[in-house]
Design a protein around this motif. Sequence first.
Motif, mmCIF file in Angstrom:
data_model
loop_
_atom_site.group_PDB
_atom_site.id
_atom_site.type_symbol
_atom_site.label_atom_id
_atom_site.label_comp_id
_atom_site.label_asym_id
_atom_site.label_seq_id
_atom_site.Cartn_x
_atom_site.Cartn_y
_atom_site.Cartn_z
ATOM 1 N N ASP A 78 0.911 -1.220 0.007
ATOM 2 C CA ASP A 78 -0.129 -0.009 -0.121
ATOM 3 C C ASP A 78 0.799 1.381 0.027
ATOM 4 O OD1 ASP A 78 -2.355 -1.362 -0.170
ATOM 5 O OD2 ASP A 78 -2.441 -1.084 1.985
ATOM 6 N N ALA A 81 1.315 1.922 -3.707
ATOM 7 C CA ALA A 81 0.137 1.968 -4.381
ATOM 8 C C ALA A 81 -0.171 3.050 -5.286
ATOM 9 C CB ALA A 81 -1.094 1.571 -3.685
ATOM 10 N N ASN A 119 -0.706 -3.220 -7.406
ATOM 11 C CA ASN A 119 -1.382 -1.746 -7.655
ATOM 12 C C ASN A 119 -0.234 -0.792 -8.261
ATOM 13 O OD1 ASN A 119 -3.989 -2.611 -7.060
ATOM 14 N ND2 ASN A 119 -3.787 -2.447 -5.043
#
Length: 206
Positions: A78, A81, A119
């Motif tokens: 994350d 991302a 991502n």
Amino acid sequence: MSIAILGSGHMGPIIARVAAEAGYDVSIANSGDPRNIELIAQVLAPGATAKWAADAVRDADIVVLSLPVHRFPELDPDLVAGKLVIDSMNYWPPVDGVQEMFEDGRRGSSEIVAARLANSTIVKTLNHLGYHELDEDRNTGRALGVAGDDTTATKTVAELIERIGYDAVLLDSLADGRLLEPGGPVFGARLTRAGFEAAIEKARLS
């Protein structure tokens, strides 16, 4: 354009320095308090700013992974991302030991990185020369490969490679990044563009 370097070992500060000298806004971070690497930044990467990793990445157009490969599993996907990420890491068992995550022989190491950082947009480069060479070989006609699946991202990274003083050779896909890895035809080789392209083509034919 701003660049965040994640990793303050041998390679990270040199990437930070040459990018700063090329006119990029550069920050450098590791997994801890930026005060712990302020001296490293001042001495080895003048012009770069030590930051917390989250702050460095948030403000960056390009993030460079310059971590020891055994630390990669600790990276929170994350964190990067939505970012264009340069994978400058190598998986080299004689140096790193066996890392189960990277033991999939069907995929190159950057493909494995891309699968975990699903991502993010991953481009492989800067892994196939030594940290001392990155400084010494600028503006000598040495070529560096740039491998990725996203054409726009690959061209953006190629512009960075050109700006820091190297001739960028674009490869067709991230899978082609395997040609840049340890044991590949151009790993550690000081080659001009013509020599680099010839070595890649010979490896593909064989």
